[in-house]
Design an enzyme around this catalytic site. Structure first.
Site, mmCIF file in Angstrom:
data_model
loop_
_atom_site.group_PDB
_atom_site.id
_atom_site.type_symbol
_atom_site.label_atom_id
_atom_site.label_comp_id
_atom_site.label_asym_id
_atom_site.label_seq_id
_atom_site.Cartn_x
_atom_site.Cartn_y
_atom_site.Cartn_z
ATOM 1 N N ARG A 45 0.851 -1.180 0.000
ATOM 2 C CA ARG A 45 0.000 0.000 0.000
ATOM 3 C C ARG A 45 0.901 1.248 0.000
ATOM 4 O O ARG A 45 1.249 1.750 -1.054
ATOM 5 C CB ARG A 45 -0.952 -0.018 1.202
ATOM 6 C CG ARG A 45 -2.197 0.873 1.006
ATOM 7 C CD ARG A 45 -1.947 2.354 1.236
ATOM 8 N NE ARG A 45 -1.508 2.666 2.585
ATOM 9 C CZ ARG A 45 -1.083 3.863 2.952
ATOM 10 N NH1 ARG A 45 -1.003 4.849 2.068
ATOM 11 N NH2 ARG A 45 -0.707 4.091 4.192
ATOM 12 N N ASP A 46 1.313 1.706 1.139
ATOM 13 C CA ASP A 46 2.164 2.896 1.195
ATOM 14 C C ASP A 46 3.503 2.661 0.502
ATOM 15 O O ASP A 46 4.095 3.582 -0.059
ATOM 16 C CB ASP A 46 2.395 3.293 2.658
ATOM 17 C CG ASP A 46 3.003 4.670 2.801
ATOM 18 O OD1 ASP A 46 2.982 5.447 1.833
ATOM 19 O OD2 ASP A 46 3.499 4.986 3.892
ATOM 20 N N HIS A 64 3.357 4.924 12.483
ATOM 21 C CA HIS A 64 3.665 4.837 11.051
ATOM 22 C C HIS A 64 4.769 5.860 10.799
ATOM 23 O O HIS A 64 4.524 7.065 10.785
ATOM 24 C CB HIS A 64 2.408 5.156 10.226
ATOM 25 C CG HIS A 64 2.643 5.130 8.750
ATOM 26 N ND1 HIS A 64 2.451 3.996 7.983
ATOM 27 C CD2 HIS A 64 3.077 6.084 7.890
ATOM 28 C CE1 HIS A 64 2.725 4.268 6.714
ATOM 29 N NE2 HIS A 64 3.121 5.536 6.635
ATOM 30 N N HIS A 114 8.202 7.387 8.747
ATOM 31 C CA HIS A 114 8.977 7.494 7.514
ATOM 32 C C HIS A 114 10.418 7.859 7.851
ATOM 33 O O HIS A 114 10.688 8.575 8.821
ATOM 34 C CB HIS A 114 8.354 8.525 6.571
ATOM 35 C CG HIS A 114 7.171 8.001 5.831
ATOM 36 N ND1 HIS A 114 7.170 7.781 4.473
ATOM 37 C CD2 HIS A 114 5.950 7.602 6.273
ATOM 38 C CE1 HIS A 114 6.001 7.291 4.106
ATOM 39 N NE2 HIS A 114 5.233 7.169 5.178
ATOM 40 N N CYS A 135 4.281 9.420 0.096
ATOM 41 C CA CYS A 135 2.939 9.911 -0.209
ATOM 42 C C CYS A 135 2.955 10.728 -1.490
ATOM 43 O O CYS A 135 3.768 11.654 -1.616
ATOM 44 C CB CYS A 135 2.427 10.773 0.957
ATOM 45 S SG CYS A 135 0.817 11.518 0.642
ATOM 46 N N ASN A 185 9.290 4.438 3.944
ATOM 47 C CA ASN A 185 8.950 3.924 5.267
ATOM 48 C C ASN A 185 10.184 3.351 5.951
ATOM 49 O O ASN A 185 11.222 3.129 5.328
ATOM 50 C CB ASN A 185 7.912 2.807 5.131
ATOM 51 C CG ASN A 185 6.569 3.300 4.667
ATOM 52 O OD1 ASN A 185 5.759 3.751 5.467
ATOM 53 N ND2 ASN A 185 6.307 3.215 3.374
#
Length: 300
Positions: free
Chosen positions: A13-14, A203, A205, A236, A245
């Site tokens: 996903r991310d 979450h 980064h 993003c 990430n």
């Protein structure tokens, strides 16, 4: 408190949402199986968003129909009520609803203000099926690329309004990778002081190379659940320079080397990261996939 940690895989996903190479279903399933073999049991698998804005997620429904289910929990990111209905229709295990703490970024990311995002959360909370778990992610939880600092008082104000319909879990997201360990401790402590029974996930980064230090600070502050992506991929599409990430395998190494169980096999996590790197066709940031664990073998 249990000393073990949970690593939630967000690679598909991310991790890939900002990539130029569009991965097909076969490649996604191959990478997912590699992550599962490494130890992933809770995976943020896709986002139910406009495919013209995030083409990597255009196959969300088709992908969910192919998922191996045994022993797994899958999370779907939603940014509005329409995305929530799509996620619920495919039977996703967990809804992750994002609320951006700054209005400027919220408008760019979701086409609504923070207050409108909170209103949509209450609509979702009222309609979600009992079997489906819910998470609210505070995006730009440590800073906004357009407005700068996001004060703790802003975080708590939004949280108080969200908690009128409490989610099962809250994720604090360092969307643009600006947090320091002190920032992590401050905000986690503020949330825990106000809502001590609310589980918190981080979450993080690694945009400014503080991701692992921030994860460790989160652990010290009592967090036991962390998002990570194989090889440290990610970013993003609507946040300038919001790169990767925290790498899953690097996080596994840090915790396991500190005698904290993750449920992951480091060597298999490295193999999975290399699988993803090959699929993307470019070098990814992870360090352990290049250096290997320690000791690598009895003969090293």
């Amino acid at each position: 408190m249990d000393n073990d940690v949970e690593i939630v895989d967000v690679s598909l996903r991310d991790g890939i949402q900002n990539e130029k190479v569009i991965l097909g279903l076969d490649a996604k399933i191959r990478i997912l199986n590699a992550a599962i073999a490494a130890g992933a049991r809770r995976v943020e698998i896709t986002s139910f968003v406009n495919p013209t804005r995030v083409p990597q997620m255009a196959d969300a429904e088709a992908f969910c129909a192919e998922l191996p289910r045994d022993g797994m929990r899958y999370i779907g990111l939603v940014l509005n009520h329409r995305g929530f209905l799509r996620a619920q229709k495919v039977g996703i295990d967990e809804i992750n609803y994002a609320i951006v703490l700054s209005d400027t970024f919220s408008q760019r990311n979701q086409g609504m203000s923070t207050a409108e995002g909170i209103t949509q959360w209450h609509q979702i909370a009222a309609e979600v099926e009992d079997r489906t778990k819910t998470n609210v992610t505070f995006a730009a939880g440590f800073g906004c690329p357009f407005e700068g600092e996001v004060p703790v008082v802003r975080l708590l104000d939004v949280l108080d309004r969200v908690m009128l319909n409490p989610p099962d879990e809250l994720t604090l997201a360092d969307t643009i990778g600006v947090a320091s360990p002190q920032n992590i401790i401050e905000r986690v402590s503020a949330v825990r002081a106000r809502y001590p029974d609310l589980p918190i996930r981080l979450h993080l980064h690694n945009t400014r190379n503080t991701g692992l230090a921030n994860a460790w600070a989160g652990y010290q502050a009592g967090v036991r659940s962390f998002d990570a992506a194989l090889g440290g991929v990610g970013g993003c599409p609507f946040a300038p320079r919001a790169t990767g990430n925290v790498p899953s395998e690097d996080l596994v190494y840090m915790f396991e080397r500190s005698n904290i169980e993750t449920g992951y096999d480091l060597e298999k996590a490295i193999e999975a990261a290399k699988e993803l790197e090959a699929a993307l066709g470019h070098t990814v940031p992870g360090m352990l996939m290049k250096a290997g664990g320690f000791p690598h073998s009895q003969h090293a």
